[in-house]
Design a protein around this motif. Structure first.
Motif, mmCIF file in Angstrom:
data_model
loop_
_atom_site.group_PDB
_atom_site.id
_atom_site.type_symbol
_atom_site.label_atom_id
_atom_site.label_comp_id
_atom_site.label_asym_id
_atom_site.label_seq_id
_atom_site.Cartn_x
_atom_site.Cartn_y
_atom_site.Cartn_z
ATOM 1 N N GLU A 108 52.353 27.002 33.415
ATOM 2 C CA GLU A 108 51.479 27.503 32.411
ATOM 3 C C GLU A 108 51.415 26.576 31.092
ATOM 4 O O GLU A 108 50.736 26.356 30.355
ATOM 5 N N GLN A 109 52.830 26.588 30.683
ATOM 6 C CA GLN A 109 53.203 25.629 29.528
ATOM 7 C C GLN A 109 52.893 24.359 29.558
ATOM 8 O O GLN A 109 52.004 23.629 28.882
ATOM 9 N N ILE A 110 53.147 23.697 30.771
ATOM 10 C CA ILE A 110 52.812 22.252 31.131
ATOM 11 C C ILE A 110 51.223 22.266 31.219
ATOM 12 O O ILE A 110 50.818 21.200 30.548
ATOM 13 N N GLU A 111 50.681 23.052 31.633
ATOM 14 C CA GLU A 111 49.118 22.848 31.886
ATOM 15 C C GLU A 111 48.486 23.123 30.552
ATOM 16 O O GLU A 111 47.783 22.142 30.167
ATOM 17 N N HIS A 112 49.011 23.836 29.625
ATOM 18 C CA HIS A 112 48.539 23.849 28.236
ATOM 19 C C HIS A 112 48.687 22.564 27.539
ATOM 20 O O HIS A 112 47.935 21.916 27.043
ATOM 21 N N ILE A 113 49.859 22.024 27.448
ATOM 22 C CA ILE A 113 50.162 20.569 26.845
ATOM 23 C C ILE A 113 49.239 19.704 27.453
ATOM 24 O O ILE A 113 48.852 18.860 26.888
ATOM 25 N N LYS A 114 49.358 19.642 28.986
ATOM 26 C CA LYS A 114 48.361 18.458 29.493
ATOM 27 C C LYS A 114 46.711 18.655 28.945
ATOM 28 O O LYS A 114 46.428 17.587 28.928
ATOM 29 N N ASN A 115 46.475 19.641 28.970
ATOM 30 C CA ASN A 115 45.029 20.178 28.574
ATOM 31 C C ASN A 115 44.675 19.786 27.182
ATOM 32 O O ASN A 115 43.722 19.250 26.681
ATOM 33 N N SER A 116 45.891 19.857 26.138
ATOM 34 C CA SER A 116 45.880 19.459 24.936
ATOM 35 C C SER A 116 46.093 18.093 24.312
ATOM 36 O O SER A 116 45.547 17.729 23.303
ATOM 37 N N TYR A 117 46.809 17.379 25.238
ATOM 38 C CA TYR A 117 47.227 16.037 24.912
ATOM 39 C C TYR A 117 47.035 14.943 26.202
ATOM 40 O O TYR A 117 47.876 15.179 27.088
ATOM 41 N N LYS A 118 46.001 14.012 26.260
ATOM 42 C CA LYS A 118 45.566 13.358 27.199
ATOM 43 C C LYS A 118 46.747 12.526 27.665
ATOM 44 O O LYS A 118 47.164 12.024 28.667
ATOM 45 N N ALA A 119 47.517 12.039 26.624
ATOM 46 C CA ALA A 119 48.367 11.057 26.721
ATOM 47 C C ALA A 119 49.732 11.640 27.493
ATOM 48 O O ALA A 119 50.426 10.904 28.256
ATOM 49 N N PHE A 120 49.902 12.832 27.048
ATOM 50 C CA PHE A 120 51.016 13.686 27.937
ATOM 51 C C PHE A 120 50.554 13.704 29.508
ATOM 52 O O PHE A 120 51.417 13.443 30.317
ATOM 53 N N ASP A 121 49.295 13.948 29.634
ATOM 54 C CA ASP A 121 48.792 14.223 31.163
ATOM 55 C C ASP A 121 48.945 12.768 31.678
ATOM 56 O O ASP A 121 49.492 12.803 32.969
ATOM 57 N N GLU A 122 48.740 11.663 31.191
ATOM 58 C CA GLU A 122 48.870 10.407 31.734
ATOM 59 C C GLU A 122 50.355 9.928 32.221
ATOM 60 O O GLU A 122 50.645 9.434 33.062
ATOM 61 N N PHE A 123 51.176 10.452 30.930
ATOM 62 C CA PHE A 123 52.559 10.286 31.123
ATOM 63 C C PHE A 123 53.157 10.793 32.291
ATOM 64 O O PHE A 123 53.934 10.289 33.082
ATOM 65 N N GLN A 124 52.763 12.230 32.402
ATOM 66 C CA GLN A 124 53.260 12.996 33.685
ATOM 67 C C GLN A 124 52.830 12.536 34.880
ATOM 68 O O GLN A 124 53.863 12.339 35.872
#
Length: 203
Positions: free
Chosen positions: A117-133
């Motif tokens: 849930e924490q990872i999904e929250h961060i991914k939704n808030s930061y596009k760069a983190f989603d791309e990084f993951q």
């Protein structure tokens, strides 16, 4: 950060380029994470549990074993603080199945834990983190399949050469009996192969 300052400092150094592009991301990661310390032999992920977490290895080495229906434990992978440093149970994380895997520390180790849930929250808030993951997962799978494919395709001594050249952490940091198990040979045979390689290089 108190006593865990060095742990987060190491994580921050790994994410330096990402953090430059994402104001506020570091504060979020600090808030939604937990530091876990393990002794040699401690279990990080238990077989048959539903584990929906991601762990970043900051210090240490882990082995991953697959438990079969015949109750055998087969060593299938390793995780390091300097390579293959993200641990998750794919069957639990992606398919909501109780995991068939078990992850155990091979030496005193430290990880940073994130719940899904924490990872999904961060991914939704930061596009760069989603791309990084996504890029990290693609890179992880590429290297994983390259190593497994070469294990199947090469002779044991050629595979050792391949590891030394491309992934030196595996032969240099993994205990010999664990590496032999991973390669599907006996520790005695691995020892003979290493001596043969030394003689070849000496000659």
């Amino acid at each position: 950060m108190n006593n865990d300052s060095w742990v987060y400092a190491r994580l921050k150094s790994k994410l330096r380029d990402l953090l430059k592009r994402s104001d506020g991301l570091w504060e979020e990661m600090m808030q939604y994470s937990e530091v876990i310390e393990l002794k040699r032999g401690d279990t990080l992920i238990n077989h048959s549990e539903l584990n929906k977490c991601i762990y970043v290895v900051v210090k240490g080495i882990f082995e991953c074993t697959l438990k079969t229906e015949q109750n055998t434990h087969n060593l299938v992978w390793f995780f390091f603080d300097n390579a293959f440093s993200v641990i998750l149970s794919m069957d639990s994380y992606c398919k909501d199945h109780k995991t068939k895997y078990e992850v155990i520390a091979l030496e005193p180790s430290v990880v940073i834990k994130f719940e899904i849930e924490q990872i999904e929250h961060i991914k939704n808030s930061y596009k760069a983190f989603d791309e990084f993951q996504k890029n990290e997962i693609i890179d992880w799978f590429f290297n994983y399949f390259e190593i497994r494919n070469n294990l199947l395709a090469l002779s044991p001594i050629a595979f050792l050469d391949y590891l030394e050249t491309n992934y030196p952490s595996i032969p240099n940091r993994i205990p010999s009996h664990k590496l032999a198990h991973f390669m599907g040979i006996t520790p005695e045979w691995l020892s003979k192969l290493k001596k043969r390689r030394q003689l070849q290089f000496a000659g």
